[in-house]
Design a protein around this motif. Structure first.
Motif, PDB file in Angstrom:
ATOM      1  N   UNK B 128      41.058  33.971  41.504  1.00 35.90           N
ATOM      2  CA  UNK B 128      42.186  34.525  41.248  1.00 35.90           C
ATOM      3  C   UNK B 128      43.390  34.029  40.581  1.00 35.90           C
ATOM      4  N   UNK B 129      44.164  33.052  41.343  1.00 37.10           N
ATOM      5  CA  UNK B 129      44.703  31.999  41.136  1.00 37.10           C
ATOM      6  C   UNK B 129      44.698  31.581  40.241  1.00 37.10           C
ATOM      7  N   UNK B 130      43.376  30.846  40.278  1.00 38.08           N
ATOM      8  CA  UNK B 130      43.444  30.008  39.162  1.00 38.08           C
ATOM      9  C   UNK B 130      42.732  30.353  37.590  1.00 38.08           C
ATOM     10  N   UNK B 135      50.955  30.534  40.425  1.00 34.98           N
ATOM     11  CA  UNK B 135      52.146  29.368  40.712  1.00 34.98           C
ATOM     12  C   UNK B 135      52.573  29.393  42.610  1.00 34.98           C
ATOM     13  N   UNK B 136      51.569  28.018  43.215  1.00 34.70           N
ATOM     14  CA  UNK B 136      51.664  28.100  44.196  1.00 34.70           C
ATOM     15  C   UNK B 136      53.410  27.424  44.992  1.00 34.70           C
ATOM     16  N   UNK B 137      54.476  28.395  46.001  1.00 31.66           N
ATOM     17  CA  UNK B 137      54.935  27.426  46.685  1.00 31.66           C
ATOM     18  C   UNK B 137      54.407  26.519  47.657  1.00 31.66           C
ATOM     19  N   UNK B 144      61.090  21.876  49.248  1.00 31.90           N
ATOM     20  CA  UNK B 144      60.219  22.524  48.370  1.00 31.90           C
ATOM     21  C   UNK B 144      59.352  22.056  46.869  1.00 31.90           C
ATOM     22  N   UNK B 145      58.657  22.735  46.494  1.00 33.12           N
ATOM     23  CA  UNK B 145      57.929  22.740  45.019  1.00 33.12           C
ATOM     24  C   UNK B 145      56.799  23.344  44.493  1.00 33.12           C
ATOM     25  N   UNK B 146      56.643  23.186  43.162  1.00 31.60           N
ATOM     26  CA  UNK B 146      55.776  24.413  42.673  1.00 31.60           C
ATOM     27  C   UNK B 146      54.456  23.539  41.862  1.00 31.60           C
ATOM     28  N   UNK B 147      53.323  24.624  42.091  1.00 31.54           N
ATOM     29  CA  UNK B 147      52.125  23.910  40.624  1.00 31.54           C
ATOM     30  C   UNK B 147      51.749  24.756  40.284  1.00 31.54           C
ATOM     31  N   UNK B 148      51.390  24.638  39.353  1.00 30.21           N
ATOM     32  CA  UNK B 148      50.522  25.868  38.872  1.00 30.21           C
ATOM     33  C   UNK B 148      48.821  26.320  39.740  1.00 30.21           C
ATOM     34  N   UNK B 149      48.528  26.674  40.371  1.00 26.27           N
ATOM     35  CA  UNK B 149      47.154  26.970  40.805  1.00 26.27           C
ATOM     36  C   UNK B 149      45.937  25.613  40.815  1.00 26.27           C
ATOM     37  N   UNK B 155      38.211  19.778  44.318  1.00 23.67           N
ATOM     38  CA  UNK B 155      37.348  19.667  45.260  1.00 23.67           C
ATOM     39  C   UNK B 155      36.806  20.258  45.788  1.00 23.67           C
ATOM     40  N   UNK B 156      35.187  20.511  46.954  1.00 23.63           N
ATOM     41  CA  UNK B 156      35.316  21.528  47.288  1.00 23.63           C
ATOM     42  C   UNK B 156      36.149  21.331  48.097  1.00 23.63           C
ATOM     43  N   UNK B 157      36.544  22.159  49.517  1.00 24.00           N
ATOM     44  CA  UNK B 157      37.286  22.335  50.409  1.00 24.00           C
ATOM     45  C   UNK B 157      38.424  21.041  50.163  1.00 24.00           C
ATOM     46  N   UNK B 158      38.809  20.939  48.574  1.00 24.66           N
ATOM     47  CA  UNK B 158      39.789  20.098  48.932  1.00 24.66           C
ATOM     48  C   UNK B 158      41.068  20.171  48.193  1.00 24.66           C
ATOM     49  N   UNK B 159      42.037  19.778  48.481  1.00 26.66           N
ATOM     50  CA  UNK B 159      43.085  20.212  47.535  1.00 26.66           C
ATOM     51  C   UNK B 159      43.530  18.887  47.258  1.00 26.66           C
ATOM     52  N   UNK B 160      44.787  18.763  46.149  1.00 28.74           N
ATOM     53  CA  UNK B 160      46.154  18.210  46.256  1.00 28.74           C
ATOM     54  C   UNK B 160      47.891  18.036  47.349  1.00 28.74           C
ATOM     55  N   UNK B 161      47.404  18.607  47.988  1.00 26.63           N
ATOM     56  CA  UNK B 161      48.298  18.980  49.396  1.00 26.63           C
ATOM     57  C   UNK B 161      48.312  17.586  49.903  1.00 26.63           C
TER      58      UNK B 161
END
Lengths: 165, 285, 764
Positions: B128-130, B135-137, B144-149, B155-161
């Motif tokens: 849904x987010x994509x 926007x992800x806070x 703080x920063x914001x990025x688009x979903x 990747x699978x089970x992998x985020x840019x966090x």
């Protein structure tokens, strides 16, 4: 890394203080620390629903919750739902409809339905089936469980007119 | 399937939580509802030395509905979304999608932030987010920063966090009146992860032509994707059977799913078409 | 529930008596194996092979032994003599070399094979340490499919020389002559997938060793405690009297639970070695590796037919993938397919060969209706093929070949080599009666117009299939009835409980036989401490055999009561009138059975003639060709069980089994890759039916044809519900998709698989 933590919460209406490891799930704490073996572990990975207990009025899987996460909460297990000698209307309906065979999934069915019907005493068969899709029974084929739940609704309906939580 | 030994902390502030996470440099993991994390620990597929329970961190709950859209705090549970009846009018696609997530007991504990951070390729909320330009806070060591979903999932089970980053909320843009929408999912059983799910919405201009079509899919790649070719097939066209069929064909053509034990790549590809077609038919009905 | 009156015989049998077990289960007061603990207990965790086939080079437990709380790590090196092997349930001349050593020494043959046991003070610490045991295993080529295994491309057991562990031949009449005389021969090849029974409670045991008395007690018994005691005693080198098996509440069995497993012995071994109770609760992940698999089979068979659809004969080969070793019941499915494929149909000439083939997968055993479900599936598919080839109606070909009461007793195929039940006869019934009742009860005449039609995007299909269910496995069951000091009556039975309501059902039978209120009876079962010998609950025998033994004990007890009452009342025995638990003399004096504390009588029932419940099932499905999803619109089972003891528990068995069967048809599968790795290890991937899946299951049970083979007239009823499901549901799906030319030949027909078949047919 094997920190022992002290934990205070309320179980079946009584305050308890226990020491558990951080890694101990609520299910293992209830079963092995507190001796409340009515909560059953069928999978320990959050699929089967046998370990369902009621935490702050919400049905949750106690295998997917650390005991330490229960700090300060009110936990109700299947043992907390009926008195010494009697069956609740929900339990009696299960017996009447033969909604249990081996009994292993039954505590999770009872706690889940108790939470549901307390919130939604007018839940229809589809809603009940949908909710129980999180509780696996290998014996009954579910049909008598749905029948029992439908029959037991009446006992929950006095408290609430609108059927919504 | 007992968890491996670990430590546990329940910080009382966001700063404290981030400091603990950062200090452990990846060996500590945040614990929100735990509905995805604890099974992983039970199978011993991850070995964090510390769990940082976010339950005591103030300000992470709450659903805000306003002219700017909808904001969901990271600790908002699925059940909170179900219980927020204003969403049915304010952002109807959200509760429709949420209703497919897992089971009753999981919905009582699973959270928005937990699902986004877990990043399962077949999970509904990331899809849904994509699809909907959420926007992800994030709050991290540097504030703080914001990025688009779309920039969250890598990747699978992998985020840019990074270690020390915490998702604190998610914002959905304003919902336009008269918007057409639908969500279609095919799972092998109720509550199972989707084999494929397709979310779609679009608006109509005064001439009855589609504008701003958004279509996204879960279950067809390592992370949720926008079906941009299908969106292009819709934008500027009147919505009719031919347009819907063209969009469905375009959707099929652009996905490259993988085989797994439950379904072949070919099946998943075909389902993307079928579900796109069904979603658009329902949206336009 | 009808209010039963305790005033006449047969007051309880046949009534929907609410179960006594439920009072504890519903309140969380059942006592399952993980609910008991000993203050001095230690816990076990198993180190299992991660490779499917290999040579064990070394096992290094140094790090594990140094971990907190670890008491021992046991490996094959800890055995002085030869390593004991898992016993076989029935004799067979060829399976000896394929027995499983309780712990791997030189070779491992499946992923999950126990290689070491870690004992620690808690389950968590045992699991922590098990991760640190280092296995060095040289990988060998693995073999997972039956065809390469049969070709002996890789040998699992070099000394045995081949991968076919057993061959059963089933014969009746003269198959060659029947095929020579046939108007038409139809050939078919079908497959069923690997599954497991998946009871909701995993296995678990607590082994307690008393060094003073050299006595071993195994808590957590199920299914067949007396056989397991005998086996354990032999393996532990103990007299049988120094081993006991104690049954607690059991969270489902379905054939898999309660067989003798490697872990059983290893726990007993560890308890004796360490001198303290050793507990092990299987976790769900290892359940997929360690508890018996089932059902992986194939067939290549022919039917010889007359042009009017009469079956003249059947022949061909049946294959069973039994996994890496022959476990206690490993070859039972192959054997049962051979004997029971013909099922309720008159097939006068048969020659089947059933092969049990070893591969590098978890050893297989029995799962509810073993070999019978598979055989019924094959038979029903062959009938459809035959009807279609001959241009006959699919119901009509069944009607023409169903057995009738004129055929009874009807001889089924004779098995060779014999395992003690080589010959068997259908006992009673007109098998057309349940078929015709099913047609009426299902509303077939009305539904038939839907056959094959595309309505709102879904193709509708209907089918009716027929089955028999063997029950009352011999040779014997025992019981004892004691009158207690408080006037209550204790009934001890060799039958064991696996969730089916044994306490209630045997209590009903005892209450009627003794003519006393049900509430005065306590049924105790399943533990070796209750009776000197017993058998258990398997092969749909618990109620029929146990119940018949209870009747024998009750009749004996009444006779003793008569004798004791005659003395007490000072009259001749023959002058006494005994009814409703009271012995009355002509002079008006009387004495109650309840006053006869200490009175006790043993009983038994010996019988090796099986019972055959028979029935029909109707399935109505709707197939979404775009997704391959099949909705079960209606499912009806009609069976005749000879005598209904308790309609509640009977319907529970039938309905529950039908839903299990639907899981078999559509979703449950244990998938392996080519290297022998099992790819399914969680309940998120092994898709058992959920509450939302199959909401419309109906059943009708009849008792028109009692069995002549036991005093109750009852027949087994635990497995019949699942036996026809594969056959009838696949038939309904093929009927739905007939216009597309889709005929699935393998189970399961998951949505992706059915969709692929629809695509293939469209391209063809």
């Amino acid at each position: 890394m094997t920190a022992i933590m002290q934990l205070s919460f309320d179980v079946n209406g009584a305050p308890v203080v226990v020491e558990v490891q951080a890694r101990t799930t609520l299910a293992d704490c209830l079963r092995h620390t507190l001796g409340l073996t009515g909560t059953h572990l069928g999978c320990e990975h959050g699929i089967c629903g046998a370990c369902t207990v009621i935490v702050d009025d919400a049905a949750v899987r106690s295998c997917l919750m650390l005991a330490v996460q229960a700090e300060g909460t009110r936990v109700v297990t299947v043992e907390g739902l009926s008195g010494d000698d009697s069956l609740t209307p929900l339990q009696a309906a299960f017996r009447k409809h033969h909604a249990l065979q081996c009994g292993f999934c039954t505590p999770g069915m009872i706690t889940t339905l108790h939470a549901l019907l307390t919130d939604e005493p007018f839940a229809d068969a589809d809603r009940i089936r949908d909710v129980l899709s999180g509780n696996i029974c290998r014996c009954t084929g579910y049909i008598p469980i749905i029948e029992a739940a439908l029959e037991a609704r009446i006992a929950y309906q006095g408290k609430r007119e609108d059927g919504r939580r | 399937m007992k968890l491996a030994p670990l430590d546990y902390k329940r910080p009382a502030s966001l700063q404290e939580a981030i400091a603990i996470l950062a200090a452990h440099d990846g060996a500590a993991l945040p614990l929100a509802g735990g509905q995805s994390l604890i099974p992983i620990l039970a199978f011993r597929l991850a070995a964090p030395t510390m769990l940082v329970d976010l339950r005591g961190v103030p300000g992470l709950d709450g659903i805000a509905i306003g002219p700017g859209g909808v904001r969901l705090g990271a600790m908002v549970r699925w059940r909170d979304i179900e219980d927020e009846k204003r969403l049915a009018a304010a952002w109807p696609l959200l509760p429709a999608v949420i209703s497919h997530i897992a089971h009753y007991q999981i919905r009582n504990r699973g959270t928005v932030g937990g699902s986004l951070a877990h990043a399962d390729p077949a999970a509904e909320l990331p899809g849904l987010a994509v699809t909907c330009d959420a926007t992800i806070e994030i709050v991290g060591r540097d504030g703080p920063r914001e990025i688009p979903a779309s920039a969250l999932f890598v990747g699978a089970l992998s985020t840019s966090l990074a270690a020390g980053d915490l998702i604190v909320g998610m914002r959905l843009p304003p919902w336009r009146d008269g918007r057409r929408w639908a969500f279609e999912e095919f799972a092998l059983r109720r509550g199972d992860f989707a084999i494929v799910g397709v979310a779609a919405y679009y608006d109509l201009d005064d001439a009855g032509r589609v504008v701003d079509a958004h279509i996204g899919a879960i279950g067809v790649s390592e992370y949720p994707i926008r079906l941009t070719a299908a969106e292009q097939a819709l934008n500027g066209s009147p919505i009719d059977d031919a347009t819907i069929a063209a969009a469905a064909r375009a959707a099929c053509a652009m996905v490259e799913p993988q085989d797994d034990i439950h379904a072949s790549a070919a099946y998943r590809r075909a389902l993307v078409g079928t579900l796109t077609e069904r979603a658009l038919a329902r949206a336009s009905a | 529930m009808k209010a039963p009156s305790p005033m006449s015989p047969n007051t309880y049998v046949g009534q929907p008596i609410e179960r006594v077990e439920d009072l504890r289960f519903l309140r969380g007061r059942g006592q399952y194996i993980d609910d008991i603990k000993r203050d001095d207990q230690v816990c076990a965790a198993f180190v299992r092979s991660a490779v499917a086939h290999g040579r064990v080079r070394s096992i290094d437990a140094t790090a594990a032994l140094a971990m907190p709380g670890v008491r021992a790590v046991i490996t094959a090196a800890d055995f002085d003599g030869p390593i004991p092997t898992i016993p076989f349930r029935r004799p067979n001349p060829s399976i000896g070399p394929y027995a499983q050593p309780v712990i791997a020494s030189d070779k491992v043959r499946y992923v999950g094979e126990p290689v070491a046991v870690v004992i620690a003070d808690t389950a968590e610490r045992a699991e922590d340490a098990a991760q640190e045991v280092v296995l060095d295993i040289e990988e060998l080529p693995a073999i997972v499919g039956m065809a390469p295994a049969e070709a002996n491309e890789v040998l699992l057991f070099e000394a045995a020389g081949g991968n076919v562990a057993s061959v059963f031949v089933g014969t009746l009449g003269d198959a060659a002559a029947a095929f020579a005389a046939a108007d038409r021969v139809v050939r078919g090849a079908f497959r069923t997938q690997r599954q497991t029974a998946m009871p909701m409670e995993t296995r678990g045991l607590l082994a307690e060793w008393n060094a003073t008395t050299s006595h071993l007690t195994m808590f957590g018994a199920a299914k067949l405690p007396f056989f397991n005691r005998r086996a354990m005693a032999a393996m532990m080198n103990l007299p049988e009297a120094q081993v006991d098996y104690i049954e607690l509440d059991v969270g489902g069995g379905f054939g898999a639970r309660g067989e003798f497993y490697p872990e059983d012995f290893l726990l007993a071994f560890a308890a004796r070695r360490l001198g303290c109770p050793v507990k092990w609760i299987e976790d769900r992940r290892e359940h997929f590796l360690a508890t018996g698999h089932a059902r992986e089979s194939a067939c290549d068979i022919e039917f010889a037919l007359r042009s009017d659809g009469i079956i003249l004969g059947a022949r061909g080969t049946l294959f069973s993938n039994i996994g890496a070793y022959v476990r206690p019941n490993g070859i039972t499915p192959a054997r049962n397919m051979v004997q029971f494929l013909s099922g309720p149909y008159r097939i006068p000439n048969i020659h089947f060969e059933g092969r049990g083939i070893v591969t590098n997968k978890t050893p297989a055993g029995t799962y509810r209706g073993p070999g019978r479900y598979e055989g019924c599936f094959y038979c029903e598919q062959m009938l459809d093929l035959s009807a279609d080839k001959l241009g006959l109606d699919r119901l009509e070909i069944r009607r023409r070949n169903l057995l009738t009461d004129a055929d009874m007793p009807y001889r089924l195929a004779t098995i060779s080599p014999s395992d003690g039940a080589a010959e068997t006869f259908c006992d009673s019934g007109d098998y057309r009666s349940t078929f015709e009742r099913c047609i009426i009860e299902s509303g077939w005449a009305e539904k038939a117009q839907l056959q094959g039609r595309l309505i709102d995007g879904r193709y509708h299909g209907l089918a009716i299939g027929n089955f028999i269910e063997g029950g009352a496995s011999g040779p014997q069951e025992n019981a004892r009835i004691d009158v207690e000091a408080d006037g209550m009556v204790s009934v001890y039975a060799g039958s064991s409980a696996i969730g089916q309501g044994t306490e209630t059902v045997l209590g009903q039978i005892a209450a009627d036989a003794l003519e006393i209120p049900f509430e005065r009876i306590t049924v105790l079962h399943g533990s070796t401490t209750y009776l000197s010998e017993g058998w258990g609950s398997y092969g749909s025998r618990g109620t029929v055999m146990g119940g018949s033994a209870v009747i024998d004990a009750a009749q004996g007890l009444i006779a003793k009561f008569r004798g004791a009452a005659a003395i007490a009342l000072d009259v001749a025995e023959k002058e006494l009138h005994i009814a409703n638990g009271v012995a009355s003399a002509p002079n008006g004096r009387s004495v109650k059975l309840a006053q006869m504390a200490g009175l006790s009588c043993d009983g038994s029932f010996k019988n090796s003639k099986a019972t055959y419940t028979f029935g029909a099932a109707m399935a109505h499905v709707a197939v979404d060709p775009k997704t391959g999803h099949v909705a079960v619109i209606d499912y009806l089972a009609v069976d005749d069980v000879g005598r209904i003891i308790n309609p509640l528990t009977l319907h529970g068995q039938v309905t529950g089994a039908a839903v299990q069967g639907l899981g078999s048809v559509f979703s449950e599968e244990l998938v392996y890759d080519e290297s022998g790795q099992i790819l399914v290890g969680s309940l998120a991937d092994y898709l058992v039916p959920l509450a939302t899946d199959y909401p419309t299951i109906r059943c009708v049970s009849l008792e028109n044809y009692p069995s002549p083979n036991n005093p109750l007239g009852a027949k087994g009823a635990g497995e019949g519900g699942i036996i026809p499901v594969g056959g009838v549901v696949l038939s309904a799906v093929t009927a739905a998709l007939q216009s597309l030319g889709v005929r699935p030949r393998e189970l399961p027909i998951s949505p992706p698989k059915l969709w692929a078949l629809i695509q293939q047919a469209a391209q063809a």
